[in-house]
Scaffold this motif. Structure first.
Motif, PDB file in Angstrom:
ATOM      1  N   ALA A   1     101.515 -51.951  67.416  1.00 38.29           N
ATOM      2  CA  ALA A   1     101.549 -53.272  66.784  1.00 38.29           C
ATOM      3  C   ALA A   1     100.518 -54.185  67.419  1.00 38.29           C
ATOM      4  O   ALA A   1     100.526 -54.398  68.632  1.00 38.29           O
ATOM      5  N   GLY A   2      99.624 -54.709  66.590  1.00 44.20           N
ATOM      6  CA  GLY A   2      98.626 -55.647  67.078  1.00 44.20           C
ATOM      7  C   GLY A   2      97.546 -55.015  67.925  1.00 44.20           C
ATOM      8  O   GLY A   2      96.698 -55.698  68.478  1.00 44.20           O
ATOM      9  N   GLY A   3      97.539 -53.669  68.045  1.00 41.15           N
ATOM     10  CA  GLY A   3      96.523 -53.012  68.857  1.00 41.15           C
ATOM     11  C   GLY A   3      96.588 -53.398  70.316  1.00 41.15           C
ATOM     12  O   GLY A   3      95.566 -53.566  70.983  1.00 41.15           O
ATOM     13  N   VAL A   4      97.808 -53.549  70.842  1.00 39.18           N
ATOM     14  CA  VAL A   4      98.005 -53.999  72.218  1.00 39.18           C
ATOM     15  C   VAL A   4      98.427 -52.829  73.092  1.00 39.18           C
ATOM     16  O   VAL A   4      99.268 -52.009  72.708  1.00 39.18           O
ATOM     17  N   ALA A   5      97.840 -52.757  74.278  1.00 36.47           N
ATOM     18  CA  ALA A   5      98.183 -51.696  75.227  1.00 36.47           C
ATOM     19  C   ALA A   5      99.534 -51.969  75.869  1.00 36.47           C
ATOM     20  O   ALA A   5      99.980 -53.121  75.980  1.00 36.47           O
ATOM     21  N   ASP A   6     100.185 -50.916  76.305  1.00 35.98           N
ATOM     22  CA  ASP A   6     101.463 -51.008  76.997  1.00 35.98           C
ATOM     23  C   ASP A   6     101.288 -51.808  78.290  1.00 35.98           C
ATOM     24  O   ASP A   6     100.440 -51.475  79.113  1.00 35.98           O
ATOM     25  N   PRO A   7     102.092 -52.865  78.481  1.00 31.52           N
ATOM     26  CA  PRO A   7     101.975 -53.663  79.710  1.00 31.52           C
ATOM     27  C   PRO A   7     102.136 -52.831  80.980  1.00 31.52           C
ATOM     28  O   PRO A   7     101.513 -53.129  82.004  1.00 31.52           O
ATOM     29  N   VAL A   8     102.964 -51.789  80.923  1.00 34.00           N
ATOM     30  CA  VAL A   8     103.154 -50.937  82.096  1.00 34.00           C
ATOM     31  C   VAL A   8     101.852 -50.236  82.463  1.00 34.00           C
ATOM     32  O   VAL A   8     101.469 -50.146  83.636  1.00 34.00           O
ATOM     33  N   ALA A   9     101.124 -49.756  81.430  1.00 33.25           N
ATOM     34  CA  ALA A   9      99.836 -49.091  81.679  1.00 33.25           C
ATOM     35  C   ALA A   9      98.804 -50.079  82.194  1.00 33.25           C
ATOM     36  O   ALA A   9      97.987 -49.750  83.065  1.00 33.25           O
ATOM     37  N   VAL A  10      98.844 -51.297  81.674  1.00 31.62           N
ATOM     38  CA  VAL A  10      97.897 -52.326  82.125  1.00 31.62           C
ATOM     39  C   VAL A  10      98.168 -52.687  83.574  1.00 31.62           C
ATOM     40  O   VAL A  10      97.235 -52.819  84.381  1.00 31.62           O
TER      41      VAL A  10
END
Length: 301
Positions: A244-253
């Motif tokens: 959704a929205g082309g957003v990366a997983d916060p955990v991966a970030v």
């Protein structure tokens, strides 16, 4: 014993506030700058890394003081919003650590060191109190790291340390840009900026003309460790196709941000090796396993 609800905080709370173990990732800044300038850290100059650590810790305390309202919503477990340390105490710590950093710089290198330490302190305060919520945040943090490298060289020989200063500033720019997605997820643009900055830093470390094969080999080896430490995690922080929205997983970030902080160490070692400071490079690189272990117990972000 928990210190929750005690405004004065316990030792563990203060270590958490200033990201104590993460200070190991700034020691090599001064080493890289000193090596490039041909000014070994001996005698009083051995206090320069301590000045760097004090200024780093002051920035961390000031960061949490400035972010206390945001953290109350996004990271309520942190020392200030959880009530373990009061905002006034955190601000006092930031001021005291800044003063300690400047005093240590003056002791180590006199006016030559202060001509770098004063702008560095100003950059730290500007980032935490003004620049952090703006688009200029990565540039502000990059300036702090670049100046920290120049602290090892001193104002008189700052030009000779421009390559390591630029390499670490570029890396910091990328890590800071990517870190903005730690809570809500990051976009592809920030991930590409981080990867591009890492590639530039690696190129500055092992590329170009080097005075000996040994120096070049040392820089290349450290750069490979840097790439494995940093870039792999940055690649993994790409937005998932179809998300959704082309957003990366916060955990991966967040994992990529932590890896980027760890990546400072092999980068600093490579820059020290490039200048011929092999003993210093080995000592700096030897810190990496300890940094990783301590980060598993207490996050550096």
């Amino acid at each position: 014993m928990s210190t929750r609800g005690r405004p004065g905080g316990g030792p563990g709370d203060w270590i958490e506030l200033v990201r104590g173990p993460a200070a190991l990732t700034v020691l090599g800044d001064v080493v890289a700058g000193a090596g490039a300038a041909g000014r070994p850290l001996r005698g009083r100059r051995l206090a320069l890394p301590l000045a760097s650590v004090a200024l780093y810790w002051s920035g961390m305390a000031l960061n949490d003081w400035s972010d206390r309202a945001v953290d109350a919503d996004e990271r309520p477990e942190r020392p200030i919003p959880s009530g373990r340390i009061t905002p006034r105490a955190a601000l006092a710590a930031a001021v005291g650590l800044s003063g300690a950093g400047l005093a240590l710089a003056a002791f180590a290198g006199g006016s030559d060191a202060l001509r770098v330490a004063v702008p560095l302190t100003a950059a730290v305060w500007a980032y935490d109190t003004v620049l952090k919520p703006t688009r200029a945040a990565p540039l502000g943090m990059a300036a702090c790291r670049g100046l920290d490298v120049l602290l090892g060289a001193g104002a008189a020989r700052a030009v000779s340390a421009r390559t390591p200063a630029l390499a670490l500033a570029a890396h910091t720019f990328g890590v800071t840009a990517l870190s903005r997605g730690e809570v809500h997820g990051g976009g592809r643009a920030d991930q590409r900026v981080a990867l591009g900055a890492s590639m530039l830093s690696a190129a500055l470390t092992c590329g170009g003309r080097v005075s000996s094969v040994r120096r070049g080999a040392g820089a290349v080896v450290c750069s490979l460790v840097y790439a494995g430490t940093t870039m792999r995690a940055q690649v993994a922080a790409a937005p998932v196709r179809g998300a959704a929205g082309g957003v990366a997983d916060p955990v991966a970030v967040r994992a990529a941000t932590v890896a980027g902080i760890h990546g400072m160490v092999p980068l600093q070692a490579g820059l020290a090796a490039r200048s011929g400071s092999f003993t210093a490079a080995a000592l700096v690189l030897g810190v990496l396993p300890l940094v990783r272990r301590l980060s598993s117990m207490r996050s550096p972000t």
